[in-house]
Motif scaffolding. Structure first.
Motif, short mmCIF file in Angstrom:
data_model
loop_
_atom_site.label_atom_id
_atom_site.label_comp_id
_atom_site.label_asym_id
_atom_site.label_seq_id
_atom_site.Cartn_x
_atom_site.Cartn_y
_atom_site.Cartn_z
N HIS A 60 3.07 -91.45 50.00
CA HIS A 60 2.87 -92.42 48.94
C HIS A 60 3.94 -92.37 47.85
CE1 HIS A 60 -1.22 -92.52 50.71
NE2 HIS A 60 -1.21 -93.77 50.29
N LEU A 61 4.98 -91.56 48.07
CA LEU A 61 6.10 -91.59 47.13
C LEU A 61 6.78 -92.95 47.20
CD1 LEU A 61 7.73 -88.07 47.66
CD2 LEU A 61 6.37 -88.83 45.70
N GLU A 62 7.25 -93.45 46.07
CA GLU A 62 7.86 -94.77 46.03
C GLU A 62 9.06 -94.87 46.97
OE1 GLU A 62 8.80 -95.51 41.98
OE2 GLU A 62 6.71 -95.64 41.33
N ILE A 63 9.89 -93.85 47.02
CA ILE A 63 11.08 -93.90 47.85
C ILE A 63 10.69 -93.92 49.33
CG2 ILE A 63 11.32 -91.37 47.77
CD1 ILE A 63 14.32 -91.75 48.07
N ARG A 95 2.15 -90.17 31.43
CA ARG A 95 3.39 -89.41 31.32
C ARG A 95 4.37 -90.13 30.41
NH1 ARG A 95 4.23 -85.91 35.58
NH2 ARG A 95 5.98 -85.18 34.31
N ARG A 96 5.21 -89.37 29.75
CA ARG A 96 6.20 -89.96 28.86
C ARG A 96 7.30 -90.66 29.67
NH1 ARG A 96 8.97 -86.53 24.06
NH2 ARG A 96 6.73 -86.29 23.59
N ALA A 97 7.67 -91.85 29.25
CA ALA A 97 8.72 -92.60 29.95
C ALA A 97 10.07 -91.90 29.78
CB ALA A 97 8.79 -94.02 29.39
N PRO A 98 10.95 -91.98 30.77
CA PRO A 98 12.28 -91.37 30.65
C PRO A 98 13.03 -91.97 29.46
CG PRO A 98 11.84 -92.04 32.92
CD PRO A 98 10.75 -92.62 32.08
N ASP A 99 13.70 -91.13 28.72
CA ASP A 99 14.43 -91.59 27.54
C ASP A 99 15.73 -92.28 27.95
OD1 ASP A 99 14.83 -92.01 24.88
OD2 ASP A 99 15.68 -90.03 24.48
N PHE A 100 16.12 -93.28 27.20
CA PHE A 100 17.38 -93.97 27.46
C PHE A 100 17.86 -94.63 26.17
CE2 PHE A 100 14.00 -96.97 28.36
CZ PHE A 100 14.39 -98.10 27.66
N GLY A 117 6.38 -101.39 49.53
CA GLY A 117 7.44 -100.64 48.87
C GLY A 117 6.95 -100.10 47.54
N TRP A 118 7.77 -100.24 46.51
CA TRP A 118 7.39 -99.73 45.20
C TRP A 118 6.60 -100.76 44.38
CZ3 TRP A 118 12.67 -100.56 46.36
CH2 TRP A 118 13.22 -101.70 45.79
N ILE A 149 15.93 -93.87 43.64
CA ILE A 149 15.36 -92.77 44.40
C ILE A 149 14.40 -91.95 43.54
CG2 ILE A 149 17.36 -92.62 45.91
CD1 ILE A 149 18.25 -90.17 44.31
N MET A 150 14.41 -92.18 42.24
CA MET A 150 13.56 -91.43 41.33
C MET A 150 12.16 -92.04 41.29
SD MET A 150 15.65 -89.14 40.42
CE MET A 150 14.67 -88.33 39.16
N GLN A 151 11.17 -91.18 41.27
CA GLN A 151 9.78 -91.63 41.18
C GLN A 151 9.48 -92.11 39.77
OE1 GLN A 151 7.77 -91.79 43.68
NE2 GLN A 151 5.69 -91.95 42.87
N GLY A 152 8.83 -93.26 39.65
CA GLY A 152 8.48 -93.78 38.34
C GLY A 152 7.40 -92.93 37.67
#
Length: 272
Positions: A66-69, A237-242, A87-88, A229-232
């Protein structure tokens, strides 16, 4: 040397598979004999019990599947583009869904929240959540999946509206109505159901003759054009910083600078 290595790998692989098969049979047989579920039995497994490791392996395999990738690559390997439900692409998730609302406000557990159960001070919120305007909130009012009746109606409405609103300003004028009628009626004085269907669902453009191959999809995936390729992040969970430039290109904005201060809505997509 190569032949010997392959033979050793094959024999080892078959041994592992055989051990797993035996352990699985033992798991099913013993669990069925005692009338217990796998979850109940796994709580009492000793470290030397092979069923304990089979259950763990099955659980981890299900998580990997069940991983998105993994889901996306599986679809692409069949020559298809990830889309609705594949897919995702999954339904939206959130902390405050229908179940959360029912747990807090459905006092009589009838799967409905009416005005008597909702705080009087939040009457406007109740009206906003009551999508079908029947005076109560139900699970269907918060269902935004493609199978929801409201979503299907909204899709049809927007398709019709988009066919009439030629300048795309979100409003339909009398002139646009008249133009749509004349275009759809084809010089007649009336419109038939077939005329309206042809206007809303025009024929698909001819194919170019070259459909993308699974390799094309995989190349696009590897380059980052068709996903990551990264799982969302999951709910909670905290969103990735950008960091990005602001809309005036006069400064930089970092997501983390808003953490704990105010709600933030992120919208990703192409608007060209």
């Amino acid at each position: 040397m190569v032949s010997g290595t392959n033979s050793w790998w094959c024999s080892s692989a078959w041994c592992r598979r055989g051990a797993m098969a035996v352990a699985a049979i033992c798991l099913l047989a013993s669990g069925s004999a005692r009338g217990e579920s796998p979850a109940e039995g796994s709580q009492r497994r000793r470290w030397y019990d092979p069923r304990r490791y089979v259950e763990r392996l099955m659980k981890e395999a299900d998580e990997v599947r069940h991983l998105e990738i993994v889901e996306s690559l599986t679809v692409m390997a069949h020559g298809k583009m990830p889309g609705e439900g594949t897919g995702w692409f999954h339904g939206g998730q959130g902390r405050y869904d229908w179940q959360w609302l029912a747990d807090h406000y459905d006092a009589n557990d009838d799967d409905e929240i009416d005005s008597d159960e909702f705080p009087p001070a939040a009457a406007d919120l109740l009206a906003g959540l009551d999508r079908d305007q029947n005076g109560k909130i139900e699970a269907k009012d918060m269902d935004w999946s493609s199978d929801a009746e409201y979503v299907k109606q909204m899709s049809q409405t927007r398709r019709l509206f988009g066919s009439i609103d030629r300048d795309r300003n979100g409003q339909v004028t009398k002139e646009e109505w008249r133009t749509f009628f004349e275009r759809t009626a084809l010089d007649a004085d009336s419109i038939t159901p077939d005329d309206l269907q042809a206007a809303l669902f025009p024929p698909a453009p001819p194919s170019t003759g070259k459909e993308p191959t699974p390799l094309d999809f995989l190349r696009g995936f590897a380059s980052g054009e068709l996903g990551s390729i990264m799982q969302g992040p999951s709910v909670g969970r905290r969103a990735p910083d950008f960091e990005l430039a602001d809309h005036e290109h006069k400064g930089r904005i970092r997501l983390s600078q808003f953490f704990g201060k105010q709600p933030v809505v992120l919208i990703f997509g192409s608007f060209t």
